[in-house]
Design a protein around this motif. Sequence first.
Motif, PDB file in Angstrom:
ATOM      1  N   VAL A  19       1.282   4.482  -2.863  1.00 51.82           N
ATOM      2  CA  VAL A  19       1.232   5.923  -2.567  1.00 51.82           C
ATOM      3  C   VAL A  19       2.445   6.608  -3.186  1.00 51.82           C
ATOM      4  N   PHE A  27      13.476   2.494  14.573  1.00 47.40           N
ATOM      5  CA  PHE A  27      12.664   3.590  14.034  1.00 47.40           C
ATOM      6  C   PHE A  27      12.760   4.783  14.970  1.00 47.40           C
ATOM      7  N   ARG A  28      12.803   5.962  14.393  1.00 48.67           N
ATOM      8  CA  ARG A  28      12.648   7.137  15.263  1.00 48.67           C
ATOM      9  C   ARG A  28      11.202   7.195  15.684  1.00 48.67           C
ATOM     10  N   ARG A  29      10.974   7.190  16.963  1.00 47.25           N
ATOM     11  CA  ARG A  29       9.591   7.237  17.429  1.00 47.25           C
ATOM     12  C   ARG A  29       9.228   8.656  17.805  1.00 47.25           C
ATOM     13  N   GLY A  30       7.947   8.925  17.835  1.00 52.35           N
ATOM     14  CA  GLY A  30       7.471  10.273  18.155  1.00 52.35           C
ATOM     15  C   GLY A  30       7.777  10.669  19.572  1.00 52.35           C
ATOM     16  N   ARG A  31       7.759  11.966  19.790  1.00 53.38           N
ATOM     17  CA  ARG A  31       8.111  12.477  21.113  1.00 53.38           C
ATOM     18  C   ARG A  31       7.113  12.091  22.182  1.00 53.38           C
ATOM     19  N   HIS A  32       5.889  11.816  21.766  1.00 55.81           N
ATOM     20  CA  HIS A  32       4.865  11.548  22.768  1.00 55.81           C
ATOM     21  C   HIS A  32       4.748  10.076  23.125  1.00 55.81           C
ATOM     22  N   LEU A  33       5.551   9.266  22.461  1.00 55.29           N
ATOM     23  CA  LEU A  33       5.510   7.844  22.812  1.00 55.29           C
ATOM     24  C   LEU A  33       6.622   7.528  23.780  1.00 55.29           C
ATOM     25  N   ARG A  84      13.297   5.035  -0.390  1.00 54.70           N
ATOM     26  CA  ARG A  84      12.634   5.957   0.535  1.00 54.70           C
ATOM     27  C   ARG A  84      11.472   5.333   1.303  1.00 54.70           C
ATOM     28  N   VAL A  85      10.894   4.268   0.751  1.00 56.87           N
ATOM     29  CA  VAL A  85       9.699   3.710   1.400  1.00 56.87           C
ATOM     30  C   VAL A  85       9.908   2.249   1.846  1.00 56.87           C
ATOM     31  N   PRO A 140      13.071   1.693   4.440  1.00 56.88           N
ATOM     32  CA  PRO A 140      12.825   2.191   5.813  1.00 56.88           C
ATOM     33  C   PRO A 140      11.699   1.445   6.529  1.00 56.88           C
ATOM     34  N   LEU A 141      10.677   1.046   5.778  1.00 53.45           N
ATOM     35  CA  LEU A 141       9.572   0.332   6.426  1.00 53.45           C
ATOM     36  C   LEU A 141       9.958  -1.102   6.785  1.00 53.45           C
ATOM     37  N   LYS A 171       0.805  -1.225   0.000  1.00 52.84           N
ATOM     38  CA  LYS A 171       0.000   0.000   0.000  1.00 52.84           C
ATOM     39  C   LYS A 171       0.841   1.281   0.000  1.00 52.84           C
ATOM     40  N   TYR A 172       1.976   1.284   0.730  1.00 51.22           N
ATOM     41  CA  TYR A 172       2.789   2.503   0.741  1.00 51.22           C
ATOM     42  C   TYR A 172       3.553   2.676  -0.571  1.00 51.22           C
TER      43      TYR A 172
END
Lengths: 143, 329
Positions: free
Chosen positions: A43, A136-142, A57-58, A61-62, A39-40
């Motif tokens: 896109v 993976f770089r994870r988000g700041r809120h996790l 690029r997709v 990394p995935l 699916k990616y």
Amino acid sequence: MIKYGINGSYFGVVSVHCMFCLPYAIKLLEDNLALYGDKYEGVSTNLGANWWQTFIRVTLPLSKNGLKGAILMTYIVSMTQYLATLMIGDGKYLTLSVRMFPFTQAGRYKIAAIYAITFLIVTIIPLYIIEKVLIFRRGRHLS
Amino acid sequence: MSYYLEAINQEKNHRRILKNISLEINDNSILAILGPSGGGKTTLLNILARIDQPSYGKFYSSDNIVPKGIMIFQDYRLFPNMTVFQNIAFGLRVKKKSRSLINIRCQKIMKTMDIADLAEYYPHELSGGQQQRVSLARAMILQPKLLLMDEPFSSLDENLRLEMLNFVKKIQEKFKMTIVFVTHFKTEAYLLSNQVAILIDGQIMQKGTPKEIETHPESFAVAKFLGQANFIPGELDENCFISSIYRGPVEIKSDSRQLLYIPFSNLITVDKTDYFAFEAVVKEINWIVNENRLVLNIDQVQIQINSNSSQFKIGKSYKFYFKQLPVVF
């Protein structure tokens, strides 16, 4: 491998390790790729990327998590290959497990314990490095 | 620039998903492709996005450039390993645009979409509405002439859905582009689009303005899909329909199933017209927003209609009329 005369060679040892490790690596990568399907990639193509850009690029990394799992599993399986290394390497290639095993057989547990600790260190340190580098770089809120 | 679909057919695994689809999509308009799930809507959109190729048929534009729509997916499909900024910049990066141009265009589009403060966030940190705006920005930064949206509002709650509908409308007016979006919610289609095409079982059953579609469905399949209607079985005798509730002249549509079509709205009235329908007793009155849903009893047969009149009393009998000649499918 003995039949094809590659025993006793570095190539033979590498080949036998690959034979044992590849199924784990392929399975882990395959499961990771199946998780996202294509699916990616769809896109990416729709947004104008060519197949190479999409892969770099997709897709790659995935696949990081699968790749990480595959590298870790391959490393561990390879490190613990005692019998195959001994047989195909004709005893000429002394890996850590090949060195350690005779001591445990002969009841020299003190030296074997030192090797075991060394084995533990050389397994855990690369695991830590791979975990840190390929995560993976994870988000700041996790957490 | 107008877009044309000419006899598009799609076959997958020996199953015909799209059957002879021919459509004209006008420039600077919003076309809704409305239909039930599994009718081939997404397959059609994938062809317009060139993600998929049709088995037969042509998709072309009036300016002879091979057209390709930029797609906004139902599940947004933001790259999970990229920040909002990187997601939006993706299309320009793969086109090898300069860093400064990417920065300027990203900042501008993020401002327009009201997501400027989300640049460094990852997709999983965003709400559904925010993800949709990012997905819209990722497509809009490429300044597409044709924007495709696959069930874009299906995972949003009611308030957010209306807000996004208005937002997309504004964006379309601002950027003067053509939007094709698929949905199975008719209200969504009517609110957003200028033209609606009904796609059922891989075929375009009808195309028209929302009002035309709602008031004059051309086939039983369309009428059934639109819902909110009674279908009364009976028999045709030339132009006369004979049923348990109505006996009189009707307009016969081509695919005759001998069913009298009585939509809940816009057909039945108590004001006298030339077409007497029936006399019925009001059995129930249910409040629905802005009007009432009446349950009527006519000789053991029950039908429902909508009315905004407050004159009806439960248990009382009234004479009803058709506003125009009723239709039989």
